[in-house]
Design an enzyme around this catalytic site. Sequence first.
Site, PDB file in Angstrom:
ATOM      1  CE  LYS A 203       2.016   5.605  -3.061  1.00  0.00           C
ATOM      2  NZ  LYS A 203       0.761   5.605  -2.308  1.00  0.00           N
ATOM      3  CD  GLU A 209       3.255  -9.373  -8.183  1.00  0.00           C
ATOM      4  OE1 GLU A 209       4.020  -8.548  -7.619  1.00  0.00           O
ATOM      5  OE2 GLU A 209       2.286  -9.904  -7.590  1.00  0.00           O
ATOM      6  N   GLY A 264      -2.565   3.870  -4.592  1.00  0.00           N
ATOM      7  CA  GLY A 264      -2.469   3.152  -5.866  1.00  0.00           C
ATOM      8  C   GLY A 264      -3.811   3.062  -6.589  1.00  0.00           C
ATOM      9  NE  ARG A 265      -7.757   1.089  -1.973  1.00  0.00           N
ATOM     10  CZ  ARG A 265      -6.727   0.960  -1.153  1.00  0.00           C
ATOM     11  NH1 ARG A 265      -5.555   0.589  -1.615  1.00  0.00           N
ATOM     12  NH2 ARG A 265      -6.848   1.215   0.142  1.00  0.00           N
ATOM     13  CD  GLU A 350      -5.720  -3.052  -2.868  1.00  0.00           C
ATOM     14  OE1 GLU A 350      -5.464  -4.098  -3.478  1.00  0.00           O
ATOM     15  OE2 GLU A 350      -5.243  -1.959  -3.198  1.00  0.00           O
ATOM     16  CG  HIS A 381     -28.025 -14.138 -22.174  1.00  0.00           C
ATOM     17  ND1 HIS A 381     -29.108 -14.704 -22.810  1.00  0.00           N
ATOM     18  CD2 HIS A 381     -28.083 -12.805 -22.418  1.00  0.00           C
ATOM     19  CE1 HIS A 381     -29.768 -13.747 -23.451  1.00  0.00           C
ATOM     20  NE2 HIS A 381     -29.173 -12.593 -23.227  1.00  0.00           N
ATOM     21  CE  LYS A 501       2.792  -4.863  -3.315  1.00  0.00           C
ATOM     22  NZ  LYS A 501       2.983  -3.449  -3.597  1.00  0.00           N
TER      23      LYS A 501
HETATM   24  C1  G6Q Z   1      -3.459  -0.107  -4.429  1.00  0.00           C
HETATM   25  C2  G6Q Z   1      -2.565  -1.086  -3.828  1.00  0.00           C
HETATM   26  C3  G6Q Z   1      -1.920  -2.032  -4.804  1.00  0.00           C
HETATM   27  C4  G6Q Z   1      -0.766  -1.416  -5.588  1.00  0.00           C
HETATM   28  C5  G6Q Z   1       0.007  -2.529  -6.284  1.00  0.00           C
HETATM   29  C6  G6Q Z   1       1.160  -1.994  -7.106  1.00  0.00           C
HETATM   30  O1  G6Q Z   1      -4.027   0.757  -3.835  1.00  0.00           O
HETATM   31  O2  G6Q Z   1      -1.634  -0.453  -3.036  1.00  0.00           O
HETATM   32  O3  G6Q Z   1      -2.839  -2.569  -5.706  1.00  0.00           O
HETATM   33  O4  G6Q Z   1      -1.232  -0.479  -6.502  1.00  0.00           O
HETATM   34  O5  G6Q Z   1       0.477  -3.432  -5.336  1.00  0.00           O
HETATM   35  O6  G6Q Z   1       2.051  -1.266  -6.315  1.00  0.00           O
HETATM   36  P1  G6Q Z   1       3.144  -0.387  -6.987  1.00  0.00           P
HETATM   37  O7  G6Q Z   1       2.509   0.694  -7.776  1.00  0.00           O
HETATM   38  O8  G6Q Z   1       3.974   0.159  -5.857  1.00  0.00           O
HETATM   39  O9  G6Q Z   1       3.961  -1.284  -7.876  1.00  0.00           O
END
Ligand code: G6Q
Length: 537
Positions: A203, A209, A264-265, A350, A381, A501
């Site tokens: 996003k 990462e 994001g989620r 989150e 199990h 971050k």
């Molecule tokens: C989700 C969070 C988090 C995010 C990641 C990746 O709701 O904000 O999990 O999706 O940190 O972020 P980017 O899409 O900006 O790389």
Amino acid sequence: MNAEAWKKVEEAVAASRNTTIKQLFEHDPDRARKYTISAAGWTLDYSKNRVNAAVMKALRGLAEASGLKDEIERMFTGEKINRTENRAVLHTALRNVDPEAKVFVDGKDVMPDVRATLSKMGEFADAVRKGVHRGFTGKRIKYVVNIGIGGSDLGPVMANIALTPFGKRSIKCFFVSNVDSTHLAETLREVKADQTLFIVASKTFTTQETMTNALSAREWLVGRLGSEAAVAKHFVALSTNAAEVAKFGIDVENMFGFWDWVGGRYSLPSAIGLSLMIFVGPRNFARLLKGYWKMDRHFRTAAFEKNLPVTLALLGILYSNGYGAESYAVLPYDQYLSRFPAYLQQMDMESNGKCVDRDGRRVNYSTGPVEWGEPGTNGQHSFYQLIHQGTHLIPCDFIGFARTHNPIGDHHDKLMANFFAQTEALAFGKTADECRAEGDPEELVPFKTFEGNRPTNTLLAEELTPETLGALVALYEHKVFVQGVIWNIYSFDQWGVQLGKVLAKNVLKDLTAEKPELRHDSSTNALIARYRKALGR
Ligand code: G6Q
């Protein structure tokens, strides 16, 4: 949380606390029917819970006193309910399949852009699937590698596995999320550069990462194909940040956008779902959206007593706040849903892992529970022992399907026999007398007795399809939303993720600098020094 309405819940709970689930069933032969509701292809049987009509009424009163009806409308109509980030929360617009729908943010209808992105994704997905979009050397794309993390990874991973029966088997999807180079290295061993499409999903397009993995993948590709020009055919971006995408060297023509009002989620039905769309095709992706939309409509319009997300949310609150349960298990009886618990874990933890209310005050009640799970029957199990006989109360959601995609012998009947038997055993237990009647020696009776009275929800659909998956995801999204409203917390920010971050960047300097500043606590400083020493720095 509305204190007065919560007090009424507590009173109703106190009045029924000594009645077990078993007794509730004995008192009412019609209980299963009364506590079963359905929507969007799903049936929720919540009869095996510690609730009676009075408890449910008080819980619904709590929802009403929290202004839930208005809050739902605020979300669906694009009000900036994510106040700490000053954003609307409109993942529901992404799957609004009504061709006439208009949804406004800051006076602008967002639906034309949503539809335009979907059709751009559809054209591209078809081009890849049909071999029209080919690699730099003219070969067909056979491998898709989604590079993203958190919300830009977990949804696509979960759904790619879940919808395997609907996927094009000649295209293999991989997901690289961890900055641990092993994740990228092992993936690159499985693919061929001239047949691989890298989808950089971020996003912000600044996540450490993802950017690190994307740069290394780009270097690998250019090294293998011997030309920078190959990037245009092998890299696309999913992002809200066109400037950073261009800086990375991806033509913005090859970017699929979304908007700051998609968390994001909650972003699977946005451009973030491109890898899934390539795998299952635009028509199945549209079916997924339709499933989401059906549950969205149900959530927005159904009365609370018939409302699946509201009911699940209220039961969760009952156990978190009324019975002190600290965790919550989600147990899908379908191997295709193997990553569903991990996906929900992020969505829930989150969103509602917050200890400050909407007025900025520390809350004095529990909020989001620890959420976890594994597919059945595997979990039986391992950790089910604790759910049956441990000292913790762990409410569970059992998720299953009447039909399997892979009928072999009696596997599916056996799977579902376990599915039904577990909720039965958890609710009704096994008394000491039953153990004795089965001939257990007296000294073993305490160990073989099951208290029962352990609450479960059963969610049953006919078959795992794009539609039922979309509806299931939307069900949990809205459940989490309802709980956030009742707990009076902000569910759509994630300052804890942002903190991580920033912290990692500060430490990285100390790992690599010639003269580290080491301005941390003594433990962190010593650990960094030890690491540097091992590497001869
Ligand atoms: C989700 C969070 C988090 C995010 C990641 C990746 O709701 O904000 O999990 O999706 O940190 O972020 P980017 O899409 O900006 O790389």
